[in-house]
Design a protein around this motif. Structure first.
Motif, mmCIF file in Angstrom:
data_model
loop_
_atom_site.group_PDB
_atom_site.id
_atom_site.type_symbol
_atom_site.label_atom_id
_atom_site.label_comp_id
_atom_site.label_asym_id
_atom_site.label_seq_id
_atom_site.Cartn_x
_atom_site.Cartn_y
_atom_site.Cartn_z
ATOM 1 N N PRO A 338 46.976 -63.139 -11.136
ATOM 2 C CA PRO A 338 45.781 -62.545 -10.515
ATOM 3 C C PRO A 338 45.293 -63.321 -9.294
ATOM 4 O O PRO A 338 44.787 -62.733 -8.333
ATOM 5 C CB PRO A 338 44.736 -62.585 -11.640
ATOM 6 N N VAL A 339 45.453 -64.667 -9.311
ATOM 7 C CA VAL A 339 45.024 -65.486 -8.173
ATOM 8 C C VAL A 339 45.930 -65.236 -6.976
ATOM 9 O O VAL A 339 45.456 -65.114 -5.837
ATOM 10 C CB VAL A 339 45.027 -66.985 -8.544
ATOM 11 N N LEU A 340 47.238 -65.135 -7.214
ATOM 12 C CA LEU A 340 48.172 -64.838 -6.125
ATOM 13 C C LEU A 340 47.926 -63.446 -5.557
ATOM 14 O O LEU A 340 48.054 -63.215 -4.357
ATOM 15 C CB LEU A 340 49.613 -64.954 -6.623
ATOM 16 N N ILE A 341 47.556 -62.508 -6.427
ATOM 17 C CA ILE A 341 47.235 -61.145 -5.960
ATOM 18 C C ILE A 341 45.960 -61.153 -5.136
ATOM 19 O O ILE A 341 45.924 -60.691 -3.996
ATOM 20 C CB ILE A 341 47.088 -60.184 -7.165
ATOM 21 N N TRP A 342 44.897 -61.704 -5.710
ATOM 22 C CA TRP A 342 43.588 -61.684 -5.057
ATOM 23 C C TRP A 342 43.524 -62.682 -3.892
ATOM 24 O O TRP A 342 42.688 -62.551 -3.007
ATOM 25 C CB TRP A 342 42.498 -61.990 -6.079
ATOM 26 N N GLY A 343 44.423 -63.672 -3.908
ATOM 27 C CA GLY A 343 44.439 -64.668 -2.837
ATOM 28 C C GLY A 343 45.267 -64.261 -1.636
ATOM 29 O O GLY A 343 45.409 -65.049 -0.698
ATOM 30 N N GLY A 344 45.820 -63.035 -1.649
ATOM 31 C CA GLY A 344 46.600 -62.559 -0.500
ATOM 32 C C GLY A 344 45.695 -62.013 0.591
ATOM 33 O O GLY A 344 45.751 -60.823 0.931
ATOM 34 N N PHE A 345 44.860 -62.899 1.148
ATOM 35 C CA PHE A 345 43.914 -62.480 2.187
ATOM 36 C C PHE A 345 44.650 -61.958 3.415
ATOM 37 O O PHE A 345 45.727 -62.417 3.757
ATOM 38 C CB PHE A 345 43.062 -63.667 2.654
ATOM 39 N N ARG A 346 44.029 -61.029 4.085
ATOM 40 C CA ARG A 346 44.500 -60.605 5.411
ATOM 41 C C ARG A 346 43.527 -61.175 6.435
ATOM 42 O O ARG A 346 42.316 -61.167 6.215
ATOM 43 C CB ARG A 346 44.543 -59.093 5.515
ATOM 44 N N GLY A 347 44.065 -61.680 7.547
ATOM 45 C CA GLY A 347 43.172 -62.346 8.511
ATOM 46 C C GLY A 347 43.618 -62.217 9.940
ATOM 47 O O GLY A 347 43.769 -61.109 10.459
ATOM 48 N N ALA A 348 43.867 -63.357 10.578
ATOM 49 C CA ALA A 348 44.064 -63.408 12.021
ATOM 50 C C ALA A 348 45.323 -62.679 12.484
ATOM 51 O O ALA A 348 45.289 -61.953 13.490
ATOM 52 C CB ALA A 348 44.109 -64.863 12.477
ATOM 53 N N ILE A 349 46.446 -62.867 11.777
ATOM 54 C CA ILE A 349 47.725 -62.313 12.250
ATOM 55 C C ILE A 349 47.682 -60.782 12.345
ATOM 56 O O ILE A 349 48.077 -60.222 13.382
ATOM 57 C CB ILE A 349 48.900 -62.775 11.365
ATOM 58 N N PRO A 350 47.247 -60.039 11.301
ATOM 59 C CA PRO A 350 47.157 -58.576 11.454
ATOM 60 C C PRO A 350 46.272 -58.147 12.627
ATOM 61 O O PRO A 350 46.596 -57.176 13.324
ATOM 62 C CB PRO A 350 46.555 -58.121 10.113
ATOM 63 N N MET A 351 45.171 -58.875 12.853
ATOM 64 C CA MET A 351 44.293 -58.550 13.983
ATOM 65 C C MET A 351 45.025 -58.718 15.307
ATOM 66 O O MET A 351 44.910 -57.894 16.211
ATOM 67 C CB MET A 351 43.059 -59.460 13.955
ATOM 68 N N VAL A 352 45.778 -59.798 15.407
ATOM 69 C CA VAL A 352 46.537 -60.054 16.630
ATOM 70 C C VAL A 352 47.576 -58.958 16.837
ATOM 71 O O VAL A 352 47.725 -58.418 17.938
ATOM 72 C CB VAL A 352 47.215 -61.442 16.562
ATOM 73 N N LEU A 353 48.298 -58.598 15.772
ATOM 74 C CA LEU A 353 49.374 -57.614 15.889
ATOM 75 C C LEU A 353 48.859 -56.230 16.277
ATOM 76 O O LEU A 353 49.420 -55.582 17.156
ATOM 77 C CB LEU A 353 50.153 -57.523 14.572
ATOM 78 N N VAL A 354 47.801 -55.785 15.617
ATOM 79 C CA VAL A 354 47.344 -54.414 15.862
ATOM 80 C C VAL A 354 46.802 -54.248 17.285
ATOM 81 O O VAL A 354 46.920 -53.178 17.886
ATOM 82 C CB VAL A 354 46.289 -53.991 14.809
ATOM 83 N N LEU A 355 46.228 -55.310 17.835
ATOM 84 C CA LEU A 355 45.710 -55.223 19.199
ATOM 85 C C LEU A 355 46.822 -55.225 20.249
ATOM 86 O O LEU A 355 46.570 -54.952 21.424
ATOM 87 C CB LEU A 355 44.739 -56.382 19.469
ATOM 88 N N THR A 356 48.045 -55.542 19.827
ATOM 89 C CA THR A 356 49.166 -55.534 20.772
ATOM 90 C C THR A 356 49.898 -54.194 20.803
ATOM 91 O O THR A 356 50.882 -54.048 21.535
ATOM 92 C CB THR A 356 50.190 -56.636 20.421
ATOM 93 N N LEU A 357 49.454 -53.223 20.010
ATOM 94 C CA LEU A 357 50.072 -51.895 20.063
ATOM 95 C C LEU A 357 49.918 -51.320 21.467
ATOM 96 O O LEU A 357 48.853 -51.452 22.075
ATOM 97 C CB LEU A 357 49.419 -50.956 19.046
ATOM 98 N N PRO A 358 50.962 -50.673 22.003
ATOM 99 C CA PRO A 358 50.872 -50.089 23.351
ATOM 100 C C PRO A 358 49.723 -49.098 23.464
ATOM 101 O O PRO A 358 49.351 -48.441 22.482
ATOM 102 C CB PRO A 358 52.225 -49.375 23.510
#
Length: 514
Positions: A338-358
Motif C-alpha cells: 500500500p505504501v508503494l502504491i500510495w507513494g507513487g506521487f506524480r510531480g515535476a516530470i509529468p508537468m515538464v513533459l506535458v508542456l512540451t507537447l507541440p
C-alpha cells in the motif's frame, strides 16, 4: 514584470516556504504547490513563460543527474530485480492499462475523437513518479531504508523509461508507419546509445578528476557532464534522459571514489543538493502558478476519472510485482505494497513533459488540464496522508510517540545539566550542604521519572538505541570539532593540521546526513 524579476520573486517565496515548513508539519513540496495555487488564484505573481528548450535543457538534466548521483549503485544492484521490474515492465504495463481504460472513459464524458493513441501519450506522461516529496516524508518518519531505496530507485529509472516511451508515443501521430518490431529496435537503440554516451562522458571526466585537485573546477566538470551528456545524446536523437542518468550513476559511484578527494566530494554533493533544491522549488511553485482553476473545474470529471485510472494502474503494477517476487530474495513485504502504491506521487516530470507537447497536438489543452489535475490531486491527497498510512500499517511509530520521545529526551538532558550545575555550586560553597542535597534529590527524581516515561513509550528498543547512537555520535563529532578549533586558536596545532582534522569530521557528519 521581467523574467529575471519573476524568478527572483519565486526564489524569495520558496525560501519563505522552506522556513515556514520547519514549524508546520507539511512536506516542503506539498507546501510549495499549495502556495503556488494561492498565488495563482489571486494572480499575485506572473509566472515566467516556460518553453520546451528551458524545460528539457535546464530543468530535466539537473533533476535527473542529482537524483542518480546520490544513488548507491551497490544497493540498487542488490534490489535490481525489484527496481527493474517496476521501472521497465511495470511502466509499460501502467502505460498500456491507462491507455485501455482511459480512452473509453473520456469518450463517454463527451470528448469524442479521443482514442487510445491520445491516452497512450497521457499514460507515458503520467507514468513518471516523483520521489522528492514521498522520500522527505518516509525519511523523516524513520521508515525502513529499503522502502526508501525502492521508491527512489524505481523513480530514477522509470523517469527514463517513461520519457523514452513518451517520445515514441508521439511518433504514432507522425506520417511514418511504425511496426512493433521497429518500435522495440528504436527503444533499444535510443536507450542503449544514450546510456553509452552518458557512461563515456562520465569516464572521460574521471581522467580530469585524477589530474585536478580543485573543488571549483571539479564541480564545473560534473555540471558539464550532467548537461553535456544530455545535449550530445539529444543532438544524435538518442535518449538524453538515459544519458544523464547513466552519467550520474557513474559519477556518483565510480568517478567520486577514484578521482575525488574528500573536500571535493563534500563540495560537489552540496552543490548538487542546492541545484535540486532550487529546481524543485521553482518547478513545484510553477505547478501551482500554472494551474487555472476555471479550466480545472470544467474538466473535474475527466481529471477524477484519470486520477482513478492512474491509481488503478499503480495498484495492478505493485500487486503484480509483489506477487511474482514473493519467493525470491527480493520479496516485497505485503505491508509495504500500500505504501508503494500510495507513494507513487506524480510531480515535476509529468508537468515538464506535458508542456512540451507541440502547439497543434490533438487534445493538447485537455491533456495539460488532466495532467495538472492529476498531479495536484496526487501531491495533495497522497502527500498529506502518506504519513498516516505508514502509522496505520505500523511500519513506523506514530508521530505522537516520536514527539513525546523528543520532549522527554529534552527534559532528561535539562535535568542532567541542572544536576551537574549543582555539583559546581557545591564547590563554590554558595549554599548550605543540606539545601544542595535537597535540590540533588529533586533532580534525581526528575531524571528517574523521565527515564521511566521513555521506557514506557511504545517505541522498539532497537529504534531507541539507533536514535540514541546517532544523537551521541553527532554530539561527539561536534565536540571534537569544537576542540580542534579551540586548539588552533591556542596555537597547539597549525592551520594545515586543523583543516585535515576538520575535513575528516565534516566528512563523517555528511555521511550521517546522507
Amino acid at each position: 514584470m521581467s523574467e529575471y524579476t519573476a524568478f527572483m520573486l519565486l526564489f524569495m517565496v520558496a525560501t519563505a516556504v522552506a522556513i515556514a515548513v520547519q514549524y508546520v508539519k507539511v512536506p516542503y513540496t506539498v507546501a510549495l504547490v499549495i502556495v503556488g495555487l494561492v498565488l495563482g488564484f489571486f494572480h499575485a505573481l506572473n509566472a515566467p513563460v516556460l518553453t520546451k528548450e528551458i524545460l528539457f535543457s535546464f530543468f530535466l538534466p539537473g533533476l535527473l543527474f542529482e537524483a542518480s548521483y546520490k544513488i548507491d549503485f551497490k544497493k540498487i544492484w542488490q534490489n535490481r530485480i525489484t527496481v527493474t521490474s517496476l521501472a521497465i515492465p511495470g511502466v509499460v504495463m501502467s502505460i498500456v492499462l491507462i491507455a485501455l481504460l482511459l480512452a473509453p472513459l473520456i469518450n463517454a464524458l463527451d470528448y469524442s475523437g479521443f482514442n487510445w493513441k491520445h491516452a497512450l501519450v497521457f499514460g507515458a506522461i503520467i507514468s513518471a513518479t516523483d520521489p522528492v516529496a514521498v522520500l522527505a516524508i518516509i525519511k523523516s518518519m524513520k521508515a525502513p531504508k529499503r522502502l526508501s531505496l525502492l521508491l527512489e530507485g524505481e523513480s530514477l529509472l522509470n523517469d527514463g523509461t517513461a520519457i523514452v516511451f513518451f517520445t515514441m508515443s508521439l511518433g504514432l501521430f507522425s506520417a511514418t508507419q511504425m511496426t512493433a518490431g521497429s518500435q522495440v529496435l528504436d527503444f533499444i537503440k535510443t536507450v542503449g546509445l544514450g546510456a553509452a554516451i552518458g557512461i563515456g562522458t562520465a569516464l572521460a571526466a574521471v581522467q580530469v578528476f585524477k589530474k585536478v585537485n580543485d573543488p571549483m573546477v571539479e564541480i564545473t566538470v560534473t555540471f558539464i557532464v550532467a548537461y553535456g551528456s544530455f545535449l550530445i545524446a539529444e543532438h544524435f536523437h538518442f535518449s538524453g534522459v538515459i544519458a544523464t542518468v547513466s552519467a550520474g550513476l557513474i559519477s556518483g559511484n565510480h568517478a567520486k571514489e577514484v578521482g575525488m578527494l574528500p573536500p571535493t566530494k563534500i563540495a560537489v554533493e552540496t552543490f548538487w543538493q542546492y541545484i535540486a533544491f532550487a529546481i524543485n522549488s521553482i518547478v513545484f511553485l510553477l505547478i501551482g502558478l500554472e494551474v487555472k482553476f476555471v479550466t480545472l473545474l470544467q474538466s473535474r470529471k475527466v481529471i477524477l476519472a484519470a486520477f482513478l485510472v492512474v491509481l488503478a494502474g499503480r495498484v495492478l503494477v505493485i500487486s503484480a510485482a509483489t506477487f511474482f517476487l514473493r519467493k525470491t530474495r527480493e520479496k516485497i513485504p505485503w505491508k509495504w505494497s500500500p505504501v508503494l502504491i500510495w507513494g507513487g506521487f506524480r510531480g515535476a516530470i509529468p508537468m515538464v513533459l506535458v508542456l512540451t507537447l507541440p502547439a497543434g497536438f490533438p487534445f493538447r489543452a485537455l491533456l495539460i488540464n488532466i495532467t495538472f489535475g492529476v498531479v495536484i490531486l496526487s501531491i495533495l491527497l497522497q502527500g498529506l496522508s502518506l504519513s498516516r498510512l505508514l502509522v496505520f500499517l505500523k511500519i513506523v511509530n506514530g508521530s505522537d510517540e516520536k514527539s513525546e520521545y523528543e520532549y522527554l529526551k529534552g527534559k532528561l538532558q535539562a535535568a542532567h545539566a541542572g544536576l551537574k550545575e549543582i555539583g559546581h555550586l557545591s564547590h563554590l560553597h554558595f549554599m548550605k550542604p543540606e539545601s544542595l542535597e535537597n535540590l540533588k534529590n529533586d533532580y534525581r527524581k526528575r531524571i528517574n521519572e523521565n527515564v521511566n516515561a521513555i521506557n514506557d513509550l511504545k517505541i522498539s528498543q532497537q529504534d531507541l538505541e539507533a536514535e540514541e547512537h546517532d544523537w551521541a555520535l553527532r554530539h561527539l563529532l561536534l565536540t571534537e570539532k569544537h576542540r580542534i578549533i579551540e586548539a588552533y586558536h591556542k596555537g597547539a596545532i597549525n592551520s594545515e593540521a586543523r583543516d585535515k582534522l576538520l575535513l575528516d569530521i565534516d566528512t563523517k557528519l555528511l555521511e550521517m546526513d546522507t
